[in-house]
Design an enzyme around this catalytic site. Structure first.
Site, PDB file in Angstrom:
ATOM      1  N   ASP A 299       0.832  -1.204   0.000  1.00 61.46           N
ATOM      2  CA  ASP A 299       0.000   0.000   0.000  1.00 61.46           C
ATOM      3  C   ASP A 299       0.865   1.252   0.000  1.00 61.46           C
ATOM      4  O   ASP A 299       1.880   1.325   0.709  1.00 61.46           O
ATOM      5  CB  ASP A 299      -0.911   0.031   1.234  1.00 61.46           C
ATOM      6  CG  ASP A 299      -1.878  -1.150   1.258  1.00 61.46           C
ATOM      7  OD1 ASP A 299      -2.001  -1.821   0.216  1.00 61.46           O
ATOM      8  OD2 ASP A 299      -2.501  -1.397   2.304  1.00 61.46           O
ATOM      9  N   LYS A 374      -6.444  10.157  10.679  1.00 62.56           N
ATOM     10  CA  LYS A 374      -6.017   9.514   9.429  1.00 62.56           C
ATOM     11  C   LYS A 374      -6.870   9.977   8.259  1.00 62.56           C
ATOM     12  O   LYS A 374      -6.349  10.325   7.192  1.00 62.56           O
ATOM     13  CB  LYS A 374      -6.090   7.996   9.576  1.00 62.56           C
ATOM     14  CG  LYS A 374      -5.741   7.259   8.284  1.00 62.56           C
ATOM     15  CD  LYS A 374      -5.865   5.759   8.452  1.00 62.56           C
ATOM     16  CE  LYS A 374      -5.571   5.041   7.130  1.00 62.56           C
ATOM     17  NZ  LYS A 374      -5.708   3.578   7.258  1.00 62.56           N
ATOM     18  N   ASP A 532      -4.450   2.679  -4.821  1.00 58.23           N
ATOM     19  CA  ASP A 532      -3.064   2.844  -4.358  1.00 58.23           C
ATOM     20  C   ASP A 532      -2.586   1.637  -3.562  1.00 58.23           C
ATOM     21  O   ASP A 532      -1.641   1.734  -2.789  1.00 58.23           O
ATOM     22  CB  ASP A 532      -2.930   4.117  -3.515  1.00 58.23           C
ATOM     23  CG  ASP A 532      -3.781   4.073  -2.250  1.00 58.23           C
ATOM     24  OD1 ASP A 532      -4.667   3.203  -2.167  1.00 58.23           O
ATOM     25  OD2 ASP A 532      -3.567   4.905  -1.353  1.00 58.23           O
TER      26      ASP A 532
END
Length: 599
Positions: A299, A374, A532
């Site tokens: 990732d 986050k 991603d």
């Protein structure tokens, strides 16, 4: 009517039809288009023009996009039998575990709250309790409606899994959205889904683990466990798995008292799938020769910020998102600038003891961690506003059991403010680049045009944000909303401006994924991409890591912003665009030694 309301885009038992034109590829008999177009005639004309250019030999057209989609669609999948049995068992028990919703609705409150009878004669007491009871009932009814939707989604996933569980392989044809991001056409059980869907899927083709494959399976287990373990250095993640290997092996055997161990992981079903694979590899006696089917993920670290840092050659920002070699992963923030928890502690130390802000700051110091901010860090690259960041933090606080709305609102405001300040300080180049992209879009929208550009792989993009004409039609069964969406409607100027920076970054990261997919196919490596997050076998992770770094450098060595400005000037000759912001000193060649760029 059947095509509109009952789409049958299921996985395919044979490889998909290769994409050759924007309306030829994917399924055998179903109608397919390479892009999910929202009624834009201009977008379709640009796709047709690219195909014609390629057919007449005047340019590459969309050939590389087609190659990437064909590569993604050629990856064969199968149902993970071990995880499927566990899911079926938990669902038969009644659900309510991890991502599996409970089969039974939450009970509605029937009685008035305790204490009503002794206070029922107090002024306003009856109205207060009745109002509270109605609010409780309304809240529970809303939760039950949500549970019903989750159960329907669960049944869809299980129905697909039951239908394909005996199949040795099946395939997901892919197409793209208007930004160029690739998605499987089948909507219910695919690798872009939540943890349950991903845990139920594995590669149909297996590969031996090789010399370092078991190491990457251990890293995968630590990453899926989360809870801070995924932010350790690679050797620290492997050591964590070795220290907990007994629990992992007992979990796969279903031993009494250990069956719930995997429930504690942040991604429980994927973690369980990896535990089964680790158990089988160790039990084989020769892990290097063990044939593994479980995908291992690599990732990106705040991938949007990585692209911004590379576009502006921002050394400080690049270091913070692991574009530079480091001994430990940088979780979106390094030691160069004060982070949000540090700011909260400094603020707390400067508050007089009688200030109400002291409690708020101490709360942040005690409970502020990466998870709380986050989402804000990840969406900052996509233009999240202060209001949006405040709502994101508030949702995380609700999940942690905060009930005082006034206090939670204050904590959310302060956290969002400090987080955005820290991000702006750390990613100065990203801020300037984002502002430049927004200003270009504002000038284009001011002239009454949609923002258009081509991705590095040649895919034409037209932002579809226009004022829609909606008509509501009520029937005996439901209410339908008919939406007219065409190029003759007036554009939404604000949306064109705010959406362009994230859409442009999405088009860049999709290009990186597609270039990596093509390179992996050329080397015979099974590959799957979730934006991603890049997936392959444990035995080919290291080679995929080399390829994705090479393709990132190859992509960003092109003058992307200069090419974008040149295209804007050609498409909108009457607009006076601002100059491109100056670039920093980041050396992209360092990326080859950046262990935590993707990890």
């Amino acid at each position: 009517m059947v095509e509109v309301f009952l789409p049958q885009y299921l996985p395919m038992l044979i490889p998909p039809v290769p994409w050759l034109r924007n309306n030829l590829g994917g399924h055998l008999t179903l109608r397919n288009t390479v892009m999910r177009i929202r009624g834009s005639r201009l977008q379709q004309e640009m796709l047709d023009a690219a195909d014609q250019e390629w057919g007449e030999g005047r340019g590459p057209g969309l050939s590389r996009v087609y190659d990437a989609l064909n590569s993604l669609g050629s990856t064969a999948w199968a149902i993970n039998q071990d995880v499927f049995r566990v899911v079926e068992t938990v669902w038969a028990w009644g659900g309510g575990v991890c991502d599996i919703p409970p089969k039974v609705n939450l009970p509605l409150p029937r009685d008035l709250k305790p204490g009503f009878r002794q206070h029922r004669h107090a002024p306003g007491q009856l109205q207060f309790y009745l109002r509270t009871r109605r609010a409780d009932i309304s809240r529970m009814q809303k939760k039950n409606r949500e549970l019903h939707s989750l159960r329907c989604d669960m049944e869809y996933k299980l129905a697909i899994a039951r239908e394909f569980v005996k199949e040795p392989r099946f395939y997901f044809p892919h197409n793209v959205d208007f930004r160029g991001r690739a998605y499987p056409m089948h909507p219910h059980l695919n690798h872009l889904g939540a943890d349950l869907s991903r845990g139920l899927l594995q590669f149909a083709e297996g590969r031996p683990l090789g010399e370092h494959g078991l190491f990457w399976l251990y890293v995968q287990a630590a990453n899926l466990w989360g809870q801070g373990v995924d932010k350790l250095p690679l050797w620290g993640r492997v050591k964590w798995v070795e220290d907990h290997l007994a629990q992992i092996l007992m979990t796969t055997r279903g031993s009494h008292g250990q069956v719930a161990y995997w429930w504690q992981a942040e991604n429980p079903f994927q973690f369980l799938s990896t535990c089964f694979e680790i158990h089988k590899a160790n039990a084989s006696g020769d892990p290097a020769r063990f044939v593994s089917h479980v995908p291992v993920h690599q990732d990106g670290s705040c991938n949007g910020l990585q692209h911004y840092a590379a576009l502006g050659r921002d050394f400080s920002g690049g270091h913070a998102v692991n574009l530079c070699p480091t001994d430990r992963p940088q979780a979106g923030g390094g030691a160069r600038k004060p982070r949000t928890p540090d700011r909260a502690c400094i603020h707390a130390s400067n508050q007089p003891s009688n200030q109400p802000d002291l409690l708020m700051c101490h709360t942040l110091c005690a409970g502020l961690d990466r998870k709380l901010v986050k989402q804000t860090v990840m969406t900052s690259v996509y233009g999240v506003t202060f209001v949006g960041a405040r709502a994101q933090v508030g949702n995380r606080l609700k999940e942690r059991g905060f009930e005082d709305n006034q206090f939670m609102y204050k904590v959310s405001c302060y956290t969002a403010k400090v987080t955005l300040e820290c991000l702006h300080e750390m990613f100065q180049s990203a801020k300037h680049t984002m502002h430049w992209l927004s200003e270009c879009a504002r000038l284009i929208a001011k002239e009454g045009h949609s923002v258009m550009w081509h991705t590095p792989l040649g895919l034409p993009v037209v932002q579809p944000y226009r004022r829609k004409d909606r008509q509501h039609v009520r029937t005996l069964l439901q209410r339908l909303v008919l939406v007219e969406n065409n190029d003759d409607l007036p554009i939404m100027k604000q949306r064109q401006r705010t959406a362009f920076p994230p859409n442009y970054i999405h088009s860049i990261d999709s290009s990186h994924m597609m270039l990596t997919a093509i390179a992996c196919q050329q080397e015979g490596i099974d590959f799957a991409g979730v934006h991603d997050s890049f997936w392959t076998h444990a035995g080919t992770v290291e080679r995929m890591n080399e390829l994705l770094r090479e393709k990132f450098i190859e992509l960003h060595q092109q003058p992307l912003l200069e090419q974008l400005l040149e295209e804007f000037k050609r498409l909108y000759p009457t607009v006076d665009f601002p100059p491109i912001p100056p670039k920093g000193t980041l050396d992209l060649d360092q990326l080859r030694q950046a262990a935590y760029f993707f990890s």
